[in-house]
Enzyme design. Structure first.
Site, mmCIF file in Angstrom:
data_model
loop_
_atom_site.group_PDB
_atom_site.id
_atom_site.type_symbol
_atom_site.label_atom_id
_atom_site.label_comp_id
_atom_site.label_asym_id
_atom_site.label_seq_id
_atom_site.Cartn_x
_atom_site.Cartn_y
_atom_site.Cartn_z
ATOM 1 N N TYR A 91 1.017 -6.552 0.109
ATOM 2 C CA TYR A 91 1.418 -7.952 -0.085
ATOM 3 C C TYR A 91 0.447 -8.859 0.655
ATOM 4 C CZ TYR A 91 5.914 -6.142 -1.756
ATOM 5 O OH TYR A 91 6.882 -5.483 -2.462
ATOM 6 N N ASN A 112 8.876 -10.780 -11.800
ATOM 7 C CA ASN A 112 8.133 -10.122 -12.875
ATOM 8 C C ASN A 112 9.107 -9.608 -13.936
ATOM 9 O OD1 ASN A 112 6.535 -8.584 -14.498
ATOM 10 N ND2 ASN A 112 6.064 -7.041 -12.938
ATOM 11 N N CYS A 120 3.593 -4.170 -10.949
ATOM 12 C CA CYS A 120 3.944 -4.723 -9.643
ATOM 13 C C CYS A 120 4.298 -3.614 -8.653
ATOM 14 C CB CYS A 120 5.101 -5.697 -9.773
ATOM 15 S SG CYS A 120 6.554 -4.984 -10.519
ATOM 16 N N HIS A 121 4.533 -2.377 -9.159
ATOM 17 C CA HIS A 121 4.832 -1.284 -8.235
ATOM 18 C C HIS A 121 3.604 -0.898 -7.425
ATOM 19 C CE1 HIS A 121 3.366 0.425 -12.030
ATOM 20 N NE2 HIS A 121 2.842 1.394 -11.311
ATOM 21 N N GLU A 146 1.536 8.171 -10.643
ATOM 22 C CA GLU A 146 0.119 7.842 -10.561
ATOM 23 C C GLU A 146 -0.573 8.617 -9.453
ATOM 24 O OE1 GLU A 146 -0.607 3.663 -10.725
ATOM 25 O OE2 GLU A 146 0.889 3.326 -12.286
#
Length: 150
Positions: A91, A112, A120-121, A146
């Site tokens: 952030y 979002n 956004c993750h 991921e």
DNA sequence: CTGCGAGTCAAAC
DNA sequence: GTTTGACTCGCAG
């Protein structure tokens, strides 16, 4: 023209398209009734299935409708879309590159409407995970997909 | 390690 | 106007 995609994962992931642009992404225990007609929707469904089976997929070429959001939120979300698969940012770092504060970034991310499509993750707190509008366990699993662990 | 205060800034009230 | 965060930093116990 409204279309709906629903794919099975740890929960069902439902994507609503309006005129071939993504307007909303939600997670649910039961599947949504699908309505897939355009080639865009067909291709997106395949991409989602590949993504949730662990393949590297880039959603940044799909159109997204952000017209209901404030300018600030749009700017933040556009920046988030440029974060590549498999990498994360904090952030604070996002705040610094946009000349704002970490809390304001959090506020924007919470709004979002299309998680996954807008990744956004991939924005996490400096020490830890931060939050996620659809539930923190979803965020953790997305990151694991991921190849990241926190 | 844990907790608390202050700084921060857009949104919500 | 005031309050509230998907945050962070620093400094006490």
């Amino acid at each position: 023209m409204l279309e709906v995609i629903s794919v099975r994962w740890i929960k069902f992931v439902n994507v609503v398209l309006k005129d071939e642009r993504v307007v909303k992404v939600t997670f649910s225990d039961n599947p949504f009734y699908e309505n897939i007609q355009s080639n865009t929707a067909k291709s997106l469904k395949q991409d989602l299935e590949r993504y949730f089976s662990g393949e590297k997929v880039d959603f940044s070429s799909y159109g997204v409708n952000l017209s209901e959001l404030s300018d600030f939120v749009r700017v933040v979300l556009n920046e988030v879309r440029s974060i590549p698969y498999g990498s994360i940012i904090t952030y604070k770092e996002l705040a610094e590159s946009l000349n704002t504060s970490p809390r304001a970034i959090g506020q924007a991310l919470k709004r979002n409407p299309t998680p996954v499509i807008i990744p956004c993750h991939r924005v996490v707190a400096k020490n830890g995970l931060g939050g996620f509008s659809a539930g923190i366990e979803i965020k953790r699993e997305l990151l694991r997909l991921e190849g990241l662990k926190l």
